[in-house]
Scaffold this active site. Structure first.
Site, PDB file in Angstrom:
ATOM      1  N   SER A 151      68.089  27.914  93.277  1.00 38.11           N
ATOM      2  CA  SER A 151      68.074  26.454  93.446  1.00 38.11           C
ATOM      3  C   SER A 151      68.203  26.034  94.904  1.00 38.11           C
ATOM      4  CB  SER A 151      69.248  25.867  92.655  1.00 38.11           C
ATOM      5  OG  SER A 151      69.482  24.542  93.040  1.00 38.11           O
TER       6      SER A 151
ATOM      7  N   GLU B  77      69.924  23.703  95.730  1.00 31.00           N
ATOM      8  CA  GLU B  77      71.347  23.367  95.916  1.00 31.00           C
ATOM      9  C   GLU B  77      72.058  24.423  96.761  1.00 31.00           C
ATOM     10  OE1 GLU B  77      73.613  20.685  94.709  1.00 31.00           O
ATOM     11  OE2 GLU B  77      71.633  19.868  95.009  1.00 31.00           O
TER      12      GLU B  77
ATOM     13  N   TYR C 165      78.576  25.004  91.068  1.00 32.33           N
ATOM     14  CA  TYR C 165      77.239  25.395  90.590  1.00 32.33           C
ATOM     15  C   TYR C 165      76.453  26.093  91.696  1.00 32.33           C
ATOM     16  CZ  TYR C 165      72.249  24.759  89.554  1.00 32.33           C
ATOM     17  OH  TYR C 165      70.896  24.966  89.387  1.00 32.33           O
TER      18      TYR C 165
HETATM   19  P1  NDP Z   1      68.371  22.794  81.558  1.00 32.42           P
HETATM   20  O1  NDP Z   1      69.765  22.335  81.793  1.00 32.42           O
HETATM   21  O2  NDP Z   1      67.359  21.842  81.010  1.00 32.42           O
HETATM   22  O3  NDP Z   1      68.388  24.078  80.587  1.00 32.42           O
HETATM   23  C1  NDP Z   1      69.384  25.049  80.705  1.00 32.42           C
HETATM   24  C2  NDP Z   1      69.187  26.077  79.613  1.00 32.42           C
HETATM   25  O4  NDP Z   1      70.230  27.073  79.703  1.00 32.42           O
HETATM   26  C3  NDP Z   1      69.281  25.498  78.189  1.00 32.42           C
HETATM   27  O5  NDP Z   1      68.335  26.165  77.388  1.00 32.42           O
HETATM   28  C4  NDP Z   1      70.679  25.878  77.777  1.00 32.42           C
HETATM   29  O6  NDP Z   1      70.845  25.966  76.378  1.00 32.42           O
HETATM   30  C5  NDP Z   1      70.785  27.250  78.408  1.00 32.42           C
HETATM   31  N1  NDP Z   1      72.147  27.738  78.525  1.00 32.42           N
HETATM   32  C6  NDP Z   1      73.215  27.093  79.048  1.00 32.42           C
HETATM   33  N2  NDP Z   1      74.299  27.885  78.987  1.00 32.42           N
HETATM   34  C7  NDP Z   1      73.920  29.037  78.409  1.00 32.42           C
HETATM   35  C8  NDP Z   1      74.579  30.236  78.051  1.00 32.42           C
HETATM   36  N3  NDP Z   1      75.892  30.397  78.252  1.00 32.42           N
HETATM   37  N4  NDP Z   1      73.877  31.238  77.482  1.00 32.42           N
HETATM   38  C9  NDP Z   1      72.565  31.071  77.233  1.00 32.42           C
HETATM   39  N5  NDP Z   1      71.871  29.953  77.534  1.00 32.42           N
HETATM   40  C10 NDP Z   1      72.553  28.950  78.106  1.00 32.42           C
HETATM   41  O7  NDP Z   1      67.857  23.398  82.950  1.00 32.42           O
HETATM   42  P2  NDP Z   1      66.375  23.390  83.583  1.00 32.42           P
HETATM   43  O8  NDP Z   1      65.395  23.790  82.565  1.00 32.42           O
HETATM   44  O9  NDP Z   1      66.191  22.130  84.339  1.00 32.42           O
HETATM   45  O10 NDP Z   1      66.523  24.533  84.685  1.00 32.42           O
HETATM   46  C11 NDP Z   1      66.253  25.888  84.377  1.00 32.42           C
HETATM   47  C12 NDP Z   1      66.973  26.783  85.383  1.00 32.42           C
HETATM   48  O11 NDP Z   1      66.523  26.486  86.697  1.00 32.42           O
HETATM   49  C13 NDP Z   1      68.484  26.617  85.422  1.00 32.42           C
HETATM   50  O12 NDP Z   1      69.040  27.873  85.723  1.00 32.42           O
HETATM   51  C14 NDP Z   1      68.722  25.665  86.584  1.00 32.42           C
HETATM   52  O13 NDP Z   1      70.009  25.850  87.112  1.00 32.42           O
HETATM   53  C15 NDP Z   1      67.628  26.117  87.518  1.00 32.42           C
HETATM   54  N6  NDP Z   1      67.098  25.113  88.427  1.00 32.42           N
HETATM   55  C16 NDP Z   1      66.643  23.922  87.934  1.00 32.42           C
HETATM   56  C17 NDP Z   1      66.072  23.008  88.780  1.00 32.42           C
HETATM   57  C18 NDP Z   1      65.569  21.684  88.279  1.00 32.42           C
HETATM   58  O14 NDP Z   1      65.325  20.793  89.132  1.00 32.42           O
HETATM   59  N7  NDP Z   1      65.338  21.509  86.991  1.00 32.42           N
HETATM   60  C19 NDP Z   1      65.927  23.289  90.232  1.00 32.42           C
HETATM   61  C20 NDP Z   1      66.419  24.591  90.619  1.00 32.42           C
HETATM   62  C21 NDP Z   1      66.975  25.463  89.733  1.00 32.42           C
HETATM   63  P3  NDP Z   1      71.246  24.665  75.476  1.00 32.42           P
HETATM   64  O15 NDP Z   1      69.947  23.982  75.157  1.00 32.42           O
HETATM   65  O16 NDP Z   1      71.906  25.291  74.310  1.00 32.42           O
HETATM   66  O17 NDP Z   1      72.158  23.813  76.318  1.00 32.42           O
HETATM   67  P1  GDR Z   2      70.900  17.591  91.457  1.00 32.78           P
HETATM   68  O1  GDR Z   2      70.280  16.539  90.423  1.00 32.78           O
HETATM   69  O2  GDR Z   2      72.353  17.434  91.624  1.00 32.78           O
HETATM   70  O3  GDR Z   2      70.052  17.526  92.681  1.00 32.78           O
HETATM   71  O4  GDR Z   2      70.678  18.975  90.677  1.00 32.78           O
HETATM   72  P2  GDR Z   2      70.839  15.159  89.865  1.00 32.78           P
HETATM   73  O5  GDR Z   2      69.671  14.466  89.288  1.00 32.78           O
HETATM   74  O6  GDR Z   2      72.029  15.367  88.994  1.00 32.78           O
HETATM   75  O7  GDR Z   2      71.342  14.405  91.192  1.00 32.78           O
HETATM   76  C1  GDR Z   2      70.449  14.073  92.252  1.00 32.78           C
HETATM   77  C2  GDR Z   2      71.142  13.130  93.216  1.00 32.78           C
HETATM   78  O8  GDR Z   2      71.332  11.871  92.578  1.00 32.78           O
HETATM   79  C3  GDR Z   2      72.646  11.402  92.863  1.00 32.78           C
HETATM   80  N1  GDR Z   2      73.088  10.463  91.816  1.00 32.78           N
HETATM   81  C4  GDR Z   2      73.287  10.754  90.521  1.00 32.78           C
HETATM   82  N2  GDR Z   2      73.114  11.912  89.826  1.00 32.78           N
HETATM   83  C5  GDR Z   2      73.378  11.897  88.492  1.00 32.78           C
HETATM   84  N3  GDR Z   2      73.180  13.018  87.779  1.00 32.78           N
HETATM   85  N4  GDR Z   2      73.816  10.765  87.853  1.00 32.78           N
HETATM   86  C6  GDR Z   2      74.018   9.583  88.514  1.00 32.78           C
HETATM   87  O9  GDR Z   2      74.420   8.596  87.917  1.00 32.78           O
HETATM   88  C7  GDR Z   2      73.731   9.575  89.909  1.00 32.78           C
HETATM   89  N5  GDR Z   2      73.775   8.613  90.864  1.00 32.78           N
HETATM   90  C8  GDR Z   2      73.385   9.155  92.003  1.00 32.78           C
HETATM   91  C9  GDR Z   2      73.482  12.675  92.922  1.00 32.78           C
HETATM   92  O10 GDR Z   2      74.719  12.426  93.598  1.00 32.78           O
HETATM   93  C10 GDR Z   2      72.531  13.596  93.682  1.00 32.78           C
HETATM   94  O11 GDR Z   2      72.654  13.413  95.045  1.00 32.78           O
HETATM   95  C11 GDR Z   2      69.460  19.254  89.996  1.00 32.78           C
HETATM   96  C12 GDR Z   2      69.795  20.188  88.821  1.00 32.78           C
HETATM   97  O12 GDR Z   2      68.629  20.330  88.025  1.00 32.78           O
HETATM   98  C13 GDR Z   2      70.228  21.544  89.321  1.00 32.78           C
HETATM   99  O13 GDR Z   2      70.354  22.444  88.221  1.00 32.78           O
HETATM  100  C14 GDR Z   2      69.179  22.072  90.288  1.00 32.78           C
HETATM  101  O14 GDR Z   2      69.567  23.332  90.790  1.00 32.78           O
HETATM  102  C15 GDR Z   2      68.960  21.093  91.423  1.00 32.78           C
HETATM  103  O15 GDR Z   2      68.534  19.863  90.866  1.00 32.78           O
HETATM  104  C16 GDR Z   2      67.890  21.563  92.393  1.00 32.78           C
END
Ligand code: NDP
Ligand code: GDR
Length: 355
Positions: A147, A149, A170
């Site tokens: 990520s 992050e 995280y």
């Molecule tokens: P989601 O939160 O949508 O999905 C997370 C998945 O992980 C779900 O299927 C969840 O299952 C599963 N999970 C959570 N805990 C466990 C566990 N203990 N054992 C097995 N499975 C588990 O994430 P995204 O699809 O958005 O992201 C996919 C991956 O990419 C994640 O690792 C995230 O951190 C990473 N990532 C995401 C980004 C983004 O912008 N979306 C950017 C960079 C990295 P359940 O449905 O049961 O909750």
């Molecule tokens: P992020 O995504 O933390 O970048 O992680 P998120 O959408 O949660 O936050 C983005 C930015 O928005 C600001 N923010 C808020 N965020 C949330 N969730 N809710 C609010 O009400 C709100 N108001 C302002 C946050 O402070 C932040 O700056 C996502 C996840 O998908 C991670 O798993 C992944 O690794 C990173 O993107 C890349």
């Protein structure tokens, strides 16, 4: 354990194992791999309600063996024995580790659990893959969902050479998973890749991430189902792309001759405020009439500015994002407007409470 040494998979349909298959990325990756002819296996967690909404449209009853190319199994990244057992049973060619407690703010509430799943979970899976390879002589390619992050407070643009400075439990856990992956590649010669993905969104994005929280509210406010939207820091800037584009890069990484780490990003960054302007403006609303700041949503430490430098990925993988910022916002608002219209019908008919 019933495993044969040196199994040759070359003339067989490819088999993929996805952790986190029920998540946003898991659903898009499954669709992509099925179109490429893979047999896809996913690990799902037991929950008291079904949590497969994002993949229900591709689910086929496993008794229909000719058509069921996606299979689901109970497993958990906190349970090492289940990981090794499923790898021995499924015999995957590719493993995509997408599972995570993926919410940054929530990771402050449950830091220990977040580290267990995100950091140690990745290590457990790597070890299950490594020991399986060791015992069987098979080849497995491994993808780790890294990520942006991890860069935290390091200023943009961020590339594969930019130092990490994580700002949450995280992000620190993702850094550990990143280095475990590098270590298994260097120590055991495993084909293991880190994708360092910047924020990617879609109509399937979880509703407590800021983009989806905004587009859900836009739909409901437009339909008169909600008045206010409470948010935290609006000044943070993110490099937002479309999840459907990003899962292609994951797959491409595992098709290369050698394993490596890649940044996946649009190279364009927008503030939360700009996202608000685009989303509310798309339906003719002014966000300032509806948004209120609730300090509850401020984070103990914020990541201010993320903007990727994806030049290596563009050059080596020939990958490029298809969906730009405006199209992404429009796609998400259109979807959530449709959901709000359906909700309105039910509210008007007295079937659900609109509040
Ligand atoms: P989601 O939160 O949508 O999905 C997370 C998945 O992980 C779900 O299927 C969840 O299952 C599963 N999970 C959570 N805990 C466990 C566990 N203990 N054992 C097995 N499975 C588990 O994430 P995204 O699809 O958005 O992201 C996919 C991956 O990419 C994640 O690792 C995230 O951190 C990473 N990532 C995401 C980004 C983004 O912008 N979306 C950017 C960079 C990295 P359940 O449905 O049961 O909750
Ligand atoms: P992020 O995504 O933390 O970048 O992680 P998120 O959408 O949660 O936050 C983005 C930015 O928005 C600001 N923010 C808020 N965020 C949330 N969730 N809710 C609010 O009400 C709100 N108001 C302002 C946050 O402070 C932040 O700056 C996502 C996840 O998908 C991670 O798993 C992944 O690794 C990173 O993107 C890349």
């Amino acid at each position: 354990m019933a495993c044969t040494k040196n199994v040759d998979n070359s003339d067989k349909r490819k088999v993929a194992l996805i952790t986190g298959i029920t998540g946003q990325d898991g659903s898009y990756l499954t669709e992509l791999l099925l179109t490429k002819g893979y047999e896809v296996h996913g690990l799902i967690r037991r929950s008291s309600n079904f949590n497969t909404q994002r993949i229900n449209h591709i689910y086929v009853d496993p008794h229909n063996t000719n058509k069921a190319q996606m299979k689901l199994h109970y497993g958990d990244l906190t349970d090492a024995s289940s990981l090794r057992r499923w790898i021995d049973t499924i015999l995957p060619d590719e493993v995509y580790n997408l599972a995570a407690q993926s919410h940054v703010a929530v990771s402050y509430e449950i830091p220990d659990y977040t580290a267990d799943v995100v950091a140690s979970g990745a290590l457990r899976l790597l070890e299950a893959v490594r020991s399986h390879i060791d015992d069987t002589g098979r080849v497995i390619r491994y993808y780790q969902a890294g990520s942006s992050e991890m860069y935290g407070s390091t200023p943009p643009p961020q590339s594969e050479d930019t130092p990490f400075h994580p700002r949450s439990p995280y992000a620190a856990s993702k850094c550990a998973a990143h280095w475990y992956t590098v270590n298994y590649r260097e120590a055991y010669g495993m084909f293991a890749c880190n994708g360092i993905l910047f924020n990617h969104e879609s109509p399937r994005r979880g509703e407590n991430f800021v983009t989806r929280k905004i587009t859900r509210a836009v739909g409901r406010i437009k339909m008169g189902l909600q008045e206010k939207l409470f948010l935290g820091n609006l000044k943070a800037s993110r490099d937002w792309g479309f999840a459907g584009d990003y899962v292609e890069a994951m797959w491409m990484m595992l098709q290369q001759e050698t394993p490596d780490d890649y940044v996946v990003a649009t190279e364009e960054s927008h503030t939360v405020e700009e996202f608000l302007e685009a989303a509310f403006g798309y339906v003719g609303l002014n966000w300032e009439d509806h948004v209120e700041i609730d300090p509850r949503y401020f984070r103990p430490a914020e990541v201010d500015n993320l903007k990727g430098d994806a030049s290596k990925t563009k050059k080596l993988l020939s990958w490029t994002p298809r969906v730009g910022f405006k199209e992404l916002v429009a796609m998400m608002v259109d979807n959530d407007l449709t959901l709000a219209k359906r909700e309105k019908v039910l509210v008007d008919a007295g079937y659900v409470d609109g509040k």
